[in-house]
Design a protein around this motif. Structure first.
Motif, PDB file in Angstrom:
ATOM      1  N   VAL A 195       2.730  -6.015  -7.113  1.00 26.40           N
ATOM      2  CA  VAL A 195       3.665  -4.954  -6.751  1.00 26.40           C
ATOM      3  C   VAL A 195       2.997  -4.057  -5.709  1.00 26.40           C
ATOM      4  CG1 VAL A 195       4.974  -2.965  -7.603  1.00 26.40           C
ATOM      5  CG2 VAL A 195       4.669  -4.994  -9.060  1.00 26.40           C
ATOM      6  N   VAL A 196       3.659  -3.863  -4.588  1.00 26.47           N
ATOM      7  CA  VAL A 196       3.108  -3.024  -3.523  1.00 26.47           C
ATOM      8  C   VAL A 196       4.127  -1.945  -3.193  1.00 26.47           C
ATOM      9  CG1 VAL A 196       2.010  -3.008  -1.264  1.00 26.47           C
ATOM     10  CG2 VAL A 196       2.077  -5.125  -2.589  1.00 26.47           C
ATOM     11  N   VAL A 197       3.732  -0.692  -3.369  1.00 26.82           N
ATOM     12  CA  VAL A 197       4.661   0.386  -3.063  1.00 26.82           C
ATOM     13  C   VAL A 197       4.037   1.348  -2.060  1.00 26.82           C
ATOM     14  CG1 VAL A 197       6.343   1.988  -3.981  1.00 26.82           C
ATOM     15  CG2 VAL A 197       5.443   0.191  -5.462  1.00 26.82           C
ATOM     16  N   VAL A 198       4.210   1.006  -0.805  1.00 25.25           N
ATOM     17  CA  VAL A 198       3.930   1.920   0.303  1.00 25.25           C
ATOM     18  C   VAL A 198       5.240   1.891   1.057  1.00 25.25           C
ATOM     19  CG1 VAL A 198       2.573   2.341   2.375  1.00 25.25           C
ATOM     20  CG2 VAL A 198       1.481   1.438   0.308  1.00 25.25           C
ATOM     21  N   ASP A 199       5.974   2.969   0.980  1.00 22.63           N
ATOM     22  CA  ASP A 199       7.422   2.876   1.159  1.00 22.63           C
ATOM     23  C   ASP A 199       7.970   4.079   1.913  1.00 22.63           C
ATOM     24  OD1 ASP A 199       9.985   1.957   0.844  1.00 22.63           O
ATOM     25  OD2 ASP A 199      10.154   2.479  -1.277  1.00 22.63           O
ATOM     26  N   PRO A 200       7.556   4.237   3.181  1.00 28.73           N
ATOM     27  CA  PRO A 200       8.025   5.419   3.920  1.00 28.73           C
ATOM     28  C   PRO A 200       9.546   5.504   4.030  1.00 28.73           C
ATOM     29  CG  PRO A 200       6.835   3.872   5.368  1.00 28.73           C
ATOM     30  CD  PRO A 200       6.613   3.424   3.964  1.00 28.73           C
ATOM     31  N   GLY A 201      10.240   4.369   3.907  1.00 28.66           N
ATOM     32  CA  GLY A 201      11.700   4.397   4.031  1.00 28.66           C
ATOM     33  C   GLY A 201      12.424   4.465   2.701  1.00 28.66           C
ATOM     34  N   PRO A 207      -3.810   5.158   2.382  1.00 33.91           N
ATOM     35  CA  PRO A 207      -3.364   6.407   3.019  1.00 33.91           C
ATOM     36  C   PRO A 207      -1.822   6.477   3.029  1.00 33.91           C
ATOM     37  CG  PRO A 207      -5.092   5.356   4.322  1.00 33.91           C
ATOM     38  CD  PRO A 207      -4.706   4.377   3.245  1.00 33.91           C
ATOM     39  N   SER A 208      -1.286   7.671   2.870  1.00 35.71           N
ATOM     40  CA  SER A 208       0.165   7.836   2.761  1.00 35.71           C
ATOM     41  C   SER A 208       0.907   7.099   3.874  1.00 35.71           C
ATOM     42  CB  SER A 208       0.529   9.327   2.832  1.00 35.71           C
ATOM     43  OG  SER A 208      -0.119  10.042   1.805  1.00 35.71           O
ATOM     44  N   TYR A 209       1.880   6.293   3.489  1.00 35.47           N
ATOM     45  CA  TYR A 209       2.793   5.587   4.413  1.00 35.47           C
ATOM     46  C   TYR A 209       2.099   4.500   5.246  1.00 35.47           C
ATOM     47  CZ  TYR A 209       4.433  10.383   3.666  1.00 35.47           C
ATOM     48  OH  TYR A 209       4.725  11.597   3.114  1.00 35.47           O
ATOM     49  N   ASP A 210       0.875   4.113   4.914  1.00 31.96           N
ATOM     50  CA  ASP A 210       0.086   3.236   5.783  1.00 31.96           C
ATOM     51  C   ASP A 210       0.305   1.759   5.415  1.00 31.96           C
ATOM     52  OD1 ASP A 210      -1.848   1.897   7.271  1.00 31.96           O
ATOM     53  OD2 ASP A 210      -3.292   3.529   7.061  1.00 31.96           O
ATOM     54  N   ILE A 211       1.331   1.192   5.996  1.00 32.60           N
ATOM     55  CA  ILE A 211       1.732  -0.181   5.692  1.00 32.60           C
ATOM     56  C   ILE A 211       0.644  -1.180   6.071  1.00 32.60           C
ATOM     57  CG2 ILE A 211       3.377  -1.980   6.393  1.00 32.60           C
ATOM     58  CD1 ILE A 211       5.477   0.325   6.599  1.00 32.60           C
ATOM     59  N   ALA A 212       0.003  -0.977   7.208  1.00 32.23           N
ATOM     60  CA  ALA A 212      -1.019  -1.924   7.666  1.00 32.23           C
ATOM     61  C   ALA A 212      -2.207  -1.969   6.706  1.00 32.23           C
ATOM     62  CB  ALA A 212      -1.488  -1.549   9.071  1.00 32.23           C
ATOM     63  N   GLN A 213      -2.633  -0.811   6.240  1.00 29.74           N
ATOM     64  CA  GLN A 213      -3.777  -0.779   5.330  1.00 29.74           C
ATOM     65  C   GLN A 213      -3.420  -1.410   3.985  1.00 29.74           C
ATOM     66  OE1 GLN A 213      -6.851  -0.158   5.810  1.00 29.74           O
ATOM     67  NE2 GLN A 213      -7.751   0.359   3.824  1.00 29.74           N
ATOM     68  N   ALA A 214      -2.202  -1.171   3.525  1.00 31.44           N
ATOM     69  CA  ALA A 214      -1.766  -1.793   2.269  1.00 31.44           C
ATOM     70  C   ALA A 214      -1.745  -3.307   2.418  1.00 31.44           C
ATOM     71  CB  ALA A 214      -0.387  -1.274   1.876  1.00 31.44           C
ATOM     72  N   SER A 215      -1.251  -3.770   3.558  1.00 28.58           N
ATOM     73  CA  SER A 215      -1.209  -5.206   3.815  1.00 28.58           C
ATOM     74  C   SER A 215      -2.618  -5.792   3.801  1.00 28.58           C
ATOM     75  CB  SER A 215      -0.542  -5.460   5.173  1.00 28.58           C
ATOM     76  OG  SER A 215      -0.725  -6.786   5.586  1.00 28.58           O
ATOM     77  N   GLY A 270       7.033  -5.025   5.853  1.00 26.15           N
ATOM     78  CA  GLY A 270       5.878  -5.644   6.480  1.00 26.15           C
ATOM     79  C   GLY A 270       4.609  -5.552   5.654  1.00 26.15           C
ATOM     80  N   VAL A 271       4.698  -4.887   4.526  1.00 27.35           N
ATOM     81  CA  VAL A 271       3.518  -4.627   3.713  1.00 27.35           C
ATOM     82  C   VAL A 271       2.928  -5.917   3.122  1.00 27.35           C
ATOM     83  CG1 VAL A 271       4.547  -4.252   1.438  1.00 27.35           C
ATOM     84  CG2 VAL A 271       2.728  -2.725   2.252  1.00 27.35           C
ATOM     85  N   LEU A 272       3.710  -6.988   3.141  1.00 24.50           N
ATOM     86  CA  LEU A 272       3.214  -8.265   2.612  1.00 24.50           C
ATOM     87  C   LEU A 272       2.672  -9.181   3.711  1.00 24.50           C
ATOM     88  CD1 LEU A 272       6.145  -9.022   0.112  1.00 24.50           C
ATOM     89  CD2 LEU A 272       3.984  -7.858  -0.362  1.00 24.50           C
ATOM     90  N   SER A 273       2.626  -8.698   4.951  1.00 28.87           N
ATOM     91  CA  SER A 273       2.334  -9.570   6.098  1.00 28.87           C
ATOM     92  C   SER A 273       1.093 -10.439   5.917  1.00 28.87           C
ATOM     93  CB  SER A 273       2.180  -8.730   7.371  1.00 28.87           C
ATOM     94  OG  SER A 273       3.390  -8.067   7.661  1.00 28.87           O
ATOM     95  N   LEU A 274      -0.045  -9.835   5.621  1.00 28.94           N
ATOM     96  CA  LEU A 274      -1.279 -10.622   5.546  1.00 28.94           C
ATOM     97  C   LEU A 274      -1.266 -11.598   4.382  1.00 28.94           C
ATOM     98  CD1 LEU A 274      -4.371  -8.441   6.520  1.00 28.94           C
ATOM     99  CD2 LEU A 274      -3.450 -10.444   7.659  1.00 28.94           C
ATOM    100  N   ALA A 275      -0.752 -11.179   3.249  1.00 31.74           N
ATOM    101  CA  ALA A 275      -0.701 -12.084   2.097  1.00 31.74           C
ATOM    102  C   ALA A 275       0.204 -13.277   2.403  1.00 31.74           C
ATOM    103  CB  ALA A 275      -0.209 -11.337   0.856  1.00 31.74           C
ATOM    104  N   LEU A 276       1.372 -13.014   2.947  1.00 33.71           N
ATOM    105  CA  LEU A 276       2.323 -14.108   3.173  1.00 33.71           C
ATOM    106  C   LEU A 276       1.862 -15.063   4.273  1.00 33.71           C
ATOM    107  CD1 LEU A 276       5.773 -12.341   2.718  1.00 33.71           C
ATOM    108  CD2 LEU A 276       4.431 -13.657   1.065  1.00 33.71           C
ATOM    109  N   ALA A 277       0.963 -14.601   5.135  1.00 39.16           N
ATOM    110  CA  ALA A 277       0.437 -15.499   6.169  1.00 39.16           C
ATOM    111  C   ALA A 277      -0.306 -16.677   5.545  1.00 39.16           C
ATOM    112  CB  ALA A 277      -0.489 -14.726   7.108  1.00 39.16           C
ATOM    113  N   ARG A 278      -0.766 -16.522   4.314  1.00 41.79           N
ATOM    114  CA  ARG A 278      -1.510 -17.596   3.645  1.00 41.79           C
ATOM    115  C   ARG A 278      -0.709 -18.295   2.558  1.00 41.79           C
ATOM    116  NH1 ARG A 278      -7.283 -14.994   2.104  1.00 41.79           N
ATOM    117  NH2 ARG A 278      -7.257 -16.860   0.824  1.00 41.79           N
TER     118      ARG A 278
END
Lengths: 260, 260, 260
Positions: free
Chosen positions: C66-72, C41-49, C95-103
């Motif tokens: 490559v992850v491009v959810v980039d409201p800024g 969904p547009s601008y949805d960083i949590a869902q992309a993560s 923050g879009v990498l949060s879940l991946a980087l946790a591992r």
């Protein structure tokens, strides 16, 4: 390795897109296929022209762009191959190449008539599978363009977005509403950016108007309207993180007026 | 280079499709993946059978068709590999291969039980990722089918669209409504085209009827109904540039009656 | 052959996805591109993560995500490259990498500033095309990460789903509602499976509660609610062949309470 791109109104729920891939990979297992979009609204030639025009030039020189938005499938409308200095385009001759060809220098236009390069059983309703894909695959294998049929002298071009100039008012249309709800206007930065920077101006659409030019969405508060030149060089009406199209009820084809 | 096609009801918004791609490319970096469709309605075995049946035969011989529409995932329903003279099919044994197998000569059916070829940690809910994709990838690398498990003697076939014949009336069902709103009917040109050309006929659906056979959409005025044999050889109810399904409220599974 | 995956909120109807493909294949004709999802969904960083976190680890080591959810986009937010022991991630630092980087174990973080590796004409609104894709393509060709810009010491991490523990009640949130209407809860099997197997428990959401843990959807009748650990190891609220999200009006972010 040749690149073949696909732009169609076939949707993603049926067997249509898979059919194109199957035909191409059967004829040329080395072909690289890029799907530009299959979600062009049904029969929407103008939108297909816009989407192709906004991306074709990013592919390697020599790429083959196949566009199948073909409301006249099976009629006398001509299937064509347009070779330009940089690319090949394969499509029905219905104007779907208008925006792309406006930037390209045409080398030759071929009427696709040589059925040796079509699927052996030709349908009346799915030339994407039976004509356009197999011709693209053969072309990607090095078949010479002139083998596919006789040369034509012209190609259909639609002048979809012409300006109407009345002293200091210039009218144009909304070319596209994108996925984010941004409205792309037919005012290109090459023609208007300097003028708008140097002079005061008003851009009007419906009952709304905007007088300031910005650069990037974040420069206004969330939900506020913003005017900027977008990634294809066209003027864009947007908001920061939201759909201005929804908020202002903007639709493709609506008239916008720039007073300079 | 082997081709692996994917047909699923996973949608395009989640991590499911990317997961299949990741598993396959990790096991066989040379595999070529073609997405036929991931927009099969959830759990809709009949629609998956239709979409696969309409496109699988266009891919090169030896292609591996993976179909994951799997309402019984994790239950006793069998994951299978069906080798035919031309292709491989990997799917849950729930009838999803019905239309494709109706045209193929089966060589053998394997029950996928050898967990050496599954993901090491097997979930109960995502066999697309954990069983079907890795088996497809191993098969594409040349692993022999009989290594994946024991042979089975039969595969589930659903007779979804049988004709009901009553003197001169033949009843069948709408097999599919496509993206354009065209209704595909279970009357194939091999059986009906000649008869319909030679005799007068009436095709009835709901309160509507149509008595003429055409070839291509453009032959009627915009919005008018038309009957023709479509690109898969099935009779099709459509309009020129519009959705007849919307106009006539047609749905998949509705009965149509052909009086010859 | 390097794999480049794409996860964006660009949708599939415009020229955006084709643009990324064009840029990448122009710079590295050998790159293999996998589209994870473009329907964030547009601008949805949590869902992309979440979507990236659920699939990135299935790709071969060395893959470039490559992850491009980039409201800024166009603001001071930093475009970054994160190299971990197993993968590369290219994204805006939001923050879009949060879940991946946790591992993942981070090797280095690079601020992408070297415009030699950007598109020559840089827009303010489409860094997916102008920065993220070309950097990914150059990286896939073997350009060393440190060439793209200076090192950073940290990356933005969002703690989206933290538990709230109050004696025997643990509160968490619905992380995602998937295409099938299953609700994924932030309770991981590594922490909760054994406890839930050994003790009686109640899971509450809104006015609903469920006290039994199952393994697979088929174990309950069609339409009945079921609780199980899903394919990513998270607790999942679902039904057998239907959308529990619709039935129970579940939404992402809603609080669920586990009483153990």
């Amino acid at each position: 390795m040749s690149v073949i791109t696909l732009t169609t109104d076939f949707g993603l729920e049926d067997q249509y897109v898979g059919s194109l891939h199957g035909v191409i990979v059967s004829l040329n297992p080395q072909a690289r296929i890029s799907d530009i979009s299959h979600l062009i609204p049904s029969y929407d030639i103008a939108q297909a022209s816009y989407v192709l025009g906004g991306s074709y030039f990013l592919f390697p020189k020599g790429s083959i762009h196949v566009v199948v938005v073909d409301p006249g499938v099976g009629s006398a409308r001509k299937p064509i191959l347009v070779q330009t200095e940089n690319y090949f385009f394969i499509a029905p001759d219905n104007g779907v190449l208008s925006l792309a060809l406006a930037r390209e220098k045409i080398v030759r236009i071929i009427h696709l008539t040589n059925s040796d390069y079509f699927r052996s059983k030709l349908s009346h309703t799915f030339h994407g599978r039976d004509i356009f894909s197999p011709v693209a695959a053969h072309l990607s294998k090095g078949v010479s363009p002139d083998v596919f049929g006789p040369e034509l002298t012209c190609v259909t071009r639609l002048d979809l977005y012409a300006h109407q100039v009345q002293s200091k008012k210039i009218r144009a249309r909304i070319m596209a509403i994108d996925k984010f709800g941004n409205a792309v206007l037919y005012f290109h930065e090459d023609d208007f950016k300097e003028k708008m920077r140097k002079n005061s101006f008003v851009l009007k659409v419906g009952s709304h108007q905007i007088k300031k030019l910005n650069d990037a969405y974040w420069q206004v508060k969330k939900g506020d309207p913003i005017l900027l030149f977008g990634s294809l060089g066209y003027l864009e009406l947007a908001t920061n993180q939201g759909s201005l199209a929804k908020k202002w009820k903007l639709k493709r084809g609506m008239v916008v007026e720039l007073c300079l």
